[in-house]
Design an enzyme around this catalytic site. Structure first.
Site, PDB file in Angstrom:
ATOM      1  N   THR A  80       0.813  -1.223   0.000  1.00 50.10           N
ATOM      2  CA  THR A  80       0.000   0.000   0.000  1.00 50.10           C
ATOM      3  C   THR A  80       0.841   1.266   0.000  1.00 50.10           C
ATOM      4  O   THR A  80       0.448   2.279  -0.585  1.00 50.10           O
ATOM      5  CB  THR A  80      -0.904   0.001   1.256  1.00 50.10           C
ATOM      6  N   ASP A  85       0.461  -7.002   4.781  1.00 52.38           N
ATOM      7  CA  ASP A  85      -0.280  -8.258   4.963  1.00 52.38           C
ATOM      8  C   ASP A  85       0.622  -9.452   5.313  1.00 52.38           C
ATOM      9  O   ASP A  85       0.300 -10.228   6.205  1.00 52.38           O
ATOM     10  CB  ASP A  85      -1.100  -8.596   3.712  1.00 52.38           C
TER      11      ASP A  85
HETATM   12  N1  ASP Z   1      -2.383  -5.614   0.455  1.00 53.30           N
HETATM   13  C1  ASP Z   1      -1.301  -4.762   0.906  1.00 53.30           C
HETATM   14  C2  ASP Z   1      -0.041  -5.615   0.911  1.00 53.30           C
HETATM   15  O1  ASP Z   1       0.200  -6.323   1.838  1.00 53.30           O
HETATM   16  C3  ASP Z   1      -1.612  -4.202   2.232  1.00 53.30           C
HETATM   17  C4  ASP Z   1      -0.567  -3.262   2.800  1.00 53.30           C
HETATM   18  O2  ASP Z   1       0.441  -2.961   2.227  1.00 53.30           O
HETATM   19  O3  ASP Z   1      -0.786  -2.793   3.923  1.00 53.30           O
HETATM   20  O4  ASP Z   1       0.700  -5.563  -0.027  1.00 53.30           O
END
Ligand code: ASP
Length: 340
Positions: free
Chosen positions: A12, A89
Site C-alpha cells: 500500500t 499483509d
Molecule cells: N495488500 C497490501 C499488501 O500487503 C496491504 C498493505 O500494504 O498494507 O501488499
C-alpha cells in the site's frame, strides 16, 4: 555519510488512487521520494533497488525471500543498514523468514510499509518511512549498529520481526508483539530499549537461502473429524504446526492421539503452538498435553504462527539430521521464543 540500502517491494505504501476507477495502482520509487521531500534534508546516501513490477505482499514467496536475503548479502559490506518497503499483509512472514536466513547479522534490516498510500493526505507512510530510516542508520557510541536485528517498524514502534504479527487491518497500529517487548519507541525522542535489543559478540554474516515448503498446519477445533486430521497428517508435509488450545492442549480422544503418534513414528515433526496470541505452550501442565509430550510432539513455547512457519521452512532447508533439527526447533536460535 550513512549509507542505507532500500528495497522497494510494493504494498500500500507505494499506491495511488486511480481517479477514474477508484482502485489503487502502483507508484514508482521516484514518485515515493517526491511525496517525502523531507528525505532530501536527511544526511543519508540511499541506494535503491526497486522490484519491477512491485507486488502486493500476498504474492510473496519463499523464492522472493531468498532473493531479498541474497540482495542483502551482496550489499552488506558497503551499507550501514537495510530498509525494506513491503506490504503489511505478509510482512511478518517475510521479516521472520529473513531473521532465520540471515545468521550472524550485525546491521539493521528494517521492514516498514503503511496502511494508507504515501500519496494520501492522512498517510502513515511518511512517518513510518522517515523514522525507520533514522533507526536503520543509528549507531552506538563505538560506531556499531544500534539495532543489529531484523525488525518491523510501524506506527511509532520497532518490533523484533520474528515476534510480530499483523493484528489489525483498520488501524495505523497494525502490528503487535505481545510476547516480547518493543525494541524502540518513537515519540518526541526516539527511545532505544537497549536491554532487549539482540546483539551478537562478533557478528559474521552467513546467509542461508535454501528453504523448504514441506510444512502443513493443523488448526484444532472442537468437533474436528478424523478425515480432516488424516488429510493433514498424511499429506507430503515433513513438519506439521499444530495450533492447539490455551497452553498447548488438544482433545484426549484416543483416535486423535493414535493418529498423532503414528505420524510421529513415521518420521513427521509435529510442533505445538497455541491459538492464543499471548502466553506460551506449557506441555504437561494439564493432562491433555502430557500425552503429547510423551509421544514426542515438540513444544513451540510462545512462538508466533509466522515464526513457526518460517523457522520450520528454514530448518527443513538446512537438511539437519532429525535430532539436531528438533533441538534447534525447540530452542531459540534468533530470539524467536522464550522458554518457560
Ligand atoms: N495488500 C497490501 C499488501 O500487503 C496491504 C498493505 O500494504 O498494507 O501488499
Amino acid at each position: 555519510m550513512t549509507k542505507i540500502f532500500v528495497i522497494y517491494t510494493g504494498g500500500t505504501i507505494g499506491m495511488i488512487t486511480d481517479p477514474s476507477s477508484g482502485a489503487l495502482k502502483p507508484f514508482t520509487f521516484e514518485q515515493i521520494i517526491e511525496n517525502v521531500p523531507e528525505l532530501r534534508r536527511m544526511d543519508y546516501e540511499l541506494t535503491v533497488y526497486s522490484f519491477d513490477p512491485i507486488i502486493d505482499s500476498s504474492d510473496m514467496t519463499p523464492e522472493i525471500w531468498a532473493f531479498l536475503a541474497k540482495l542483502i548479502k551482496d550489499n552488506y559490506d558497503d551499507h550501514d543498514g537495510f530498509l525494506i518497503l513491503h506490504g503489511s499483509d505478509t510482512m511478518a512472514f517475510t521479516a521472520s523468514a529473513l531473521s532465520f536466513m540471515l545468521e550472524g547479522l550485525g546491521k539493521p534490516v528494517i521492514f516498514t510499509g503503511s496502511q494508507l498510500p504515501i500519496s494520501e493526505v492522512r498517510t502513515d507512510a511518511k512517518e513510518n518511512f522517515i523514522t525507520a530510516l533514522e533507526i536503520a542508520s543509528a549507531k552506538t557510541e563505538d560506531g556499531k549498529a544500534r539495532v543489529p536485528e531484523v525488525c518491523i517498524y510501524f506506527e511509532n514502534k520497532l518490533y523484533r520481526a520474528n515476534r510480530t504479527f499483523k493484528y489489525n487491518s483498520a488501524k495505523f497500529e497494525a502490528f503487535r508483539s505481545p510476547n516480547y517487548p518493543v525494541l524502540v519507541e518513537a515519540g518526541v525522542h526516539i527511545k532505544y530499549h537497549d536491554a532487549v535489543i539482540g546483539r551478537l559478540g562478533n557478528p559474521v554474516l552467513r546467509v542461508h537461502t535454501n528453504v523448504s515448503n514441506k510444512v502443513a498446519v493443523l488448526k484444532l477445533y472442537p468437533g474436528i473429524s478424523p478425515a480432516i486430521v488424516d488429510s493433514v497428517l498424511n499429506s507430503d508435509a515433513e513438519a506439521i504446526i499444530m495450533e492447539t488450545f490455551g497452553t498447548g492442549n488438544t482433545t484426549t480422544a484416543k483416535w486423535f492421539l493414535d493418529k498423532l503418534k503414528s505420524a510421529i513414528d513415521k518420521g513427521k515433526i509435529i510442533l505445538d503452538i497455541s491459538q492464543c496470541k499471548v502466553g506460551s505452550v506449557e506441555m504437561g501442565r494439564y493432562a491433555t498435553s502430557s500425552a503429547l509430550k510423551e509421544m514426542g510432539v515438540i513444544n513451540g513455547y510462545d512462538m508466533t504462527f509466522e515464526a513457526a512457519v518460517t523457522k520450520l521452512m528454514y530448518l527443513l532447508g538446512r537438511d539437519y539430521p532429525r535430532d539436531r533439527l528438533i533441538r534447534r526447533l525447540s530452542n531459540s536460535i534468533r530470539g524467536e521464543l522464550t522458554k518457560n
